[in-house]
Scaffold this active site. Structure first.
Site, short mmCIF file in Angstrom:
data_model
loop_
_atom_site.label_atom_id
_atom_site.label_comp_id
_atom_site.label_asym_id
_atom_site.label_seq_id
_atom_site.Cartn_x
_atom_site.Cartn_y
_atom_site.Cartn_z
N TRP A 100 37.56 41.46 34.27
CA TRP A 100 38.10 40.70 35.67
C TRP A 100 39.44 41.44 35.99
O TRP A 100 39.59 41.32 37.29
CB TRP A 100 38.09 39.13 35.52
CG TRP A 100 36.67 38.60 35.35
CD1 TRP A 100 36.36 37.93 34.09
CD2 TRP A 100 35.60 38.75 36.12
NE1 TRP A 100 34.95 37.57 34.39
CE2 TRP A 100 34.47 38.10 35.64
CE3 TRP A 100 35.55 39.18 37.48
CZ2 TRP A 100 33.41 37.65 36.13
CZ3 TRP A 100 34.25 39.13 38.30
CH2 TRP A 100 33.26 38.28 37.47
N ASP A 169 45.08 34.99 37.71
CA ASP A 169 43.59 34.57 37.66
C ASP A 169 43.60 33.63 36.70
O ASP A 169 43.17 33.86 35.41
CB ASP A 169 42.92 35.69 37.81
CG ASP A 169 41.15 35.47 37.81
OD1 ASP A 169 41.01 34.20 37.82
OD2 ASP A 169 40.46 36.47 37.88
N LYS A 193 33.94 27.19 36.60
CA LYS A 193 34.11 27.05 35.01
C LYS A 193 34.51 25.81 34.68
O LYS A 193 33.98 25.02 33.97
CB LYS A 193 34.84 28.01 34.67
CG LYS A 193 34.03 29.72 34.36
CD LYS A 193 34.55 30.97 35.27
CE LYS A 193 33.86 31.78 35.27
NZ LYS A 193 34.18 33.09 36.15
C1 LIG Z 1 34.14 34.08 36.49
C2 LIG Z 1 35.45 34.96 36.98
C3 LIG Z 1 35.51 35.49 38.03
C4 LIG Z 1 34.72 35.73 39.24
O1 LIG Z 1 34.35 34.36 39.92
P1 LIG Z 1 33.40 34.31 41.25
O2 LIG Z 1 33.66 33.30 41.67
O3 LIG Z 1 32.13 34.98 40.68
O4 LIG Z 1 34.11 35.57 41.90
C5 LIG Z 1 37.00 36.10 38.33
N1 LIG Z 1 37.79 35.90 37.17
C6 LIG Z 1 37.51 35.33 35.98
C7 LIG Z 1 38.69 35.37 34.90
C8 LIG Z 1 36.41 34.77 35.81
O5 LIG Z 1 36.27 34.30 34.67
#
Ligand SMILES: *Cc1c(COP(=O)(O)O)cnc(C)c1O
Length: 356
Positions: A100, A169, A193
């Site tokens: 990511w 993030d 999540k």
């Molecule tokens: C799941 C995830 C993403 C992507 O999220 P989307 O909503 O599918 O764009 C980005 N960064 C991390 C750390 C993630 O776990």
């Protein structure tokens, strides 16, 4: 049979929240309408999005110096939106700690210079590089990190300090542990999540940073548009925000983030202690970088990994397959996973080892 869903995302939500949503599904507060059917500008909906924001502020102790926004497009949209708004041809530092973080850096390159200030790529992202080895730029627009690496199974224990605003993030560990929001310039997280359904991101941004937003950024991609219109410049993802309101109501009910952190620590400790006690299962992640949200491990062979995932599913322990890029197994144990789920997993792992 009890089913425990270990999916990395979209992930399980608290049972109580799902039941509340079900009870209100067709008839919200005696309106004979479901939340999905309500006008976002109407009397019934306005308090829902206001409550979602107020809950986030209360739970994370967010001051008025920050705006709290709900933005469609998930965390991946933030990869480009962040750079479009805050990079503007300058240089930003990006810590390379997994899949990511790489995707975030790739998008940022479209809008400025990216300095990869550290990387654990050579050892397959098995750790968070020590901060004193980072090579930070002099005048970075910001420093970007991925606080929990969902695929590699690593997590920052503490956060780096730099002169540049720290941007994280936090998609896979938001609200799983107490943090000081004031240490960050911006935090963003895809909701699916820990917070609710997929399709949008929670964005917490220090208001002064929004002064950087250039007039040439399209309206729907400007943070200022969301901040100036309480995330209702256009129709927000109304039902998803409602679910976030219910999830955060629940977090408050069970004692807030500190209480959840305790349970999260206990769950992770159980699982890692077990992994450390056997040589049948191994985890590639260095000890001081282990994620308390995504626990990655392997059995002695790929064949056994596949059998493990299938047999576990038959026992009600679902979605334990590792990410397609890395293989193996992964147990995602976000806030909604009860400790009983982790105990059931460990019991299954013991039995599987004996029979293998
Ligand atoms: C799941 C995830 C993403 C992507 O999220 P989307 O909503 O599918 O764009 C980005 N960064 C991390 C750390 C993630 O776990």
């Amino acid at each position: 049979m009890a089913v425990y869903n270990f999916s990395a995302g979209p992930a399980m939500l608290p049972k109580k929240v799902m039941e509340k949503a079900q009870a209100e599904f067709c008839n919200y507060q005696n309106s004979e309408c479901g939340v999905m059917e309500l006008s976002h500008r109407g009397k019934l909906y306005a308090p829902i999005i206001a409550r979602a924001e107020a809950n986030v502020r209360e739970l994370m102790n967010i001051s008025d110096d920050y705006a709290v926004l709900f933005v469609q497009g998930g965390a991946s949209m933030q990869f480009c939106m962040l750079a479009m708004n805050l990079l503007n041809g300058n240089t930003a530092d990006y810590a390379e700690t997994g899949v990511w973080s790489n995707k975030a850096a790739k998008e940022a390159k479209l809008f400025g210079n990216v300095n990869i200030c550290c990387s654990s790529k050579e050892t397959k992202y098995d750790h968070i590089p020590a901060f004193d080895t980072w090579n930070l730029s002099d005048n970075a627009a910001y420093l970007h990190i991925t606080s929990n690496n969902t695929v590699a199974g690593t997590q920052y224990r503490t956060f780096p300090k730099s002169n540049a605003p720290l941007i994280a993030d936090m998609s896979s560990d938001i609200m799983s542990r107490v943090i000081n929001v004031n240490d960050f310039g911006m935090i963003y997280a895809g909701a699916q999540k820990n917070l609710g359904p997929s399709g949008f991101a929670l964005v917490i941004i220090r208001k002064d940073l929004m002064e950087r937003v250039a007039a040439t950024v399209p309206t729907m991609l400007k943070y200022t548009t969301y901040a100036e219109n309480e995330s209702m410049f256009n129709t927000p993802p109304t039902y998803a925000v409602y679910m976030l309101a219910l999830v955060t109501d629940y977090f408050k009910e069970v004692g807030g983030i500190a209480a959840m952190e305790k349970v999260n620590d206990a769950k992770a400790k159980l699982l890692y202690d077990y992994l450390d006690s056997t040589s049948f299962y191994t985890t590639p992640v260095q000890k001081d970088s282990r994620s308390r949200m995504n626990v990655v491990f392997r059995t002695p062979s790929e064949e056994l990994d596949a059998k493990f995932v299938a047999d576990a599913k038959a026992c009600g322990l679902t979605d334990l397959k590792g990410h397609r890029l890395v293989g193996g197994c992964r147990a995602s144990i976000y806030n909604a996973m009860p400790i009983e789920g982790v105990q059931a997993l460990i019991e299954f792992m013991k039995k599987f080892e004996k029979e293998a």
